[in-house]
Design an enzyme around this catalytic site. Structure first.
Site, mmCIF file in Angstrom:
data_model
loop_
_atom_site.group_PDB
_atom_site.id
_atom_site.type_symbol
_atom_site.label_atom_id
_atom_site.label_comp_id
_atom_site.label_asym_id
_atom_site.label_seq_id
_atom_site.Cartn_x
_atom_site.Cartn_y
_atom_site.Cartn_z
ATOM 1 N N ASP A 60 0.831 -1.221 0.000
ATOM 2 C CA ASP A 60 0.000 0.000 0.000
ATOM 3 C C ASP A 60 0.857 1.259 0.000
ATOM 4 O OD1 ASP A 60 -2.211 -1.578 0.048
ATOM 5 O OD2 ASP A 60 -2.544 -1.371 2.186
ATOM 6 N N GLU A 228 -11.108 -1.734 -4.356
ATOM 7 C CA GLU A 228 -10.607 -0.921 -3.251
ATOM 8 C C GLU A 228 -9.457 -0.040 -3.736
ATOM 9 O OE1 GLU A 228 -9.528 -3.738 -0.231
ATOM 10 O OE2 GLU A 228 -8.019 -4.728 -1.458
#
Length: 342
Positions: A60, A228
């Site tokens: 991430d 997402e």
């Protein structure tokens, strides 16, 4: 449900373990030691990531270039782990954004473990957004911290920005911020009904109103609604919503891939090249796993000195599925659509 976020240090389970890197754009090259790419074409394949060395086990990613030219990548876990580089190629661990865990995190994460940071620079201040939650739950919150230097250990937490409960039909994780047309927007979301957006107050970095309108940007048509990690970029007057589809955080079993849609306004509606709305499951494929580079996703875009770099993680099939940093130049085709280049 949202994807699991395992603890850092467990190589096969280092889900969302640190942020992907920011590429140092040197001279006319897009990355150190590389010339600028040729004009992109819509039919370009899936290139390998540019080579990087050092501590590159990340998840991430969000990257920023500081005033002195140092690049910092912030990533999931460990108080928002930090890695730094002077050249965009060799990376080293450099502590974490936070030295102390804010008490309010415990209401959303028993371990006080933050995920999915987003770092921006605006009005002389570095702004760090992040999520606190637990696996499979939408009892989640997005927080904010600020720093004058942007360096690890200097961040002052500003508290909660937005939250969701198990009674909501969306999930307050994976924040990304866009300043456009004199307004500030935050997109977010994971599974449930997909990607959402609210408007922020540029002065505070928090919602513009006490009860903000929650806009809908993208979803998948079938369970488990696997979309997402939104990230929005403006290019030549249009807005591009990058998202990660399918399964994250499963090592070499991951099927993450990066999709994109385009809109005339930051709040959408976003469509793929074929005209399918992203709220109807549309999304133009930008980058998918190939060869040893499995499950490409968790993306952000670093805009540095007039060029764009796609920053993401992948799972290395040649190294037991360890999540690693992916960097590629992001160019723009004649039709306006983004193209990932070698």
């Amino acid at each position: 449900m949202n994807a699991p976020r395992p603890r850092p240090g467990h190589r096969l389970r280092a889900v969302l373990a640190t942020t992907a890197v920011t590429a140092a754009l040197v001279g006319a090259g897009v990355l150190p030691g590389h010339a600028a790419p040729a004009a992109p074409t819509a039919s370009a394949g899936h290139p390998d990531p540019r080579p990087v060395t050092g501590d590159t086990e990340v998840h991430d990613p969000s990257a920023v270039r500081l005033k002195d030219g140092t690049y910092v990548v912030y990533s999931t876990h460990g108080g928002i782990e930090a890695r730094t580089s002077r050249d965009g190629r060799t990376w080293q661990r450099a502590g974490s954004a936070f030295t102390d865990i804010p008490d309010w995190w415990r209401a959303y994460s028993a371990e006080g473990d933050p995920w999915a940071p987003e770092v921006t620079y605006r009005d002389g201040v570095y702004w760090l957004y992040y999520a606190v939650s637990s696996f499979g739950s939408n009892h989640s919150a997005i927080g904010l911290a600020t720093s004058r230097s942007g360096r690890p250990g200097t961040w002052e937490d500003r508290g909660k920005v937005f939250s969701t409960t198990t009674g909501d039909h969306y999930n307050a994780i994976d924040p990304a911020v866009l300043q456009a047309r004199g307004r500030l927007w935050m997109s977010f979301g994971s599974y449930w009904t997909g990607i959402r957006m609210i408007e922020l107050d540029p002065a505070t970095g928090k919602p513009r109103t006490a009860d903000p309108e929650v806009l809908h940007l993208a979803t998948r048509p079938d369970e488990p609604y696997a979309v997402e990690a939104p990230y929005i970029v403006e290019h030549q007057g249009s807005y591009y919503l990058f998202v990660s589809y399918d399964r994250c955080c499963a090592g070499t079993d991951s099927t993450y891939n990066i999709r994109v849609g385009r809109a005339a306004h930051p709040a959408g509606p976003y469509y793929d090249r074929d005209g399918t709305a992203m709220t109807d499951g549309g999304g133009e494929l930008l980058l998918a796993g190939h060869g040893r580079y499995v499950g490409t996703g968790g993306q952000s875009v670093l805009r540095d000195r007039g060029r764009d770099v796609l920053v993401y993680h992948y799972y290395d099939a040649d190294d037991a599925g360890v999540p690693k940093l992916g960097l590629n130049p992001l160019s723009w085709g004649k039709d306006g659509w983004p193209v990932v280049t070698p």
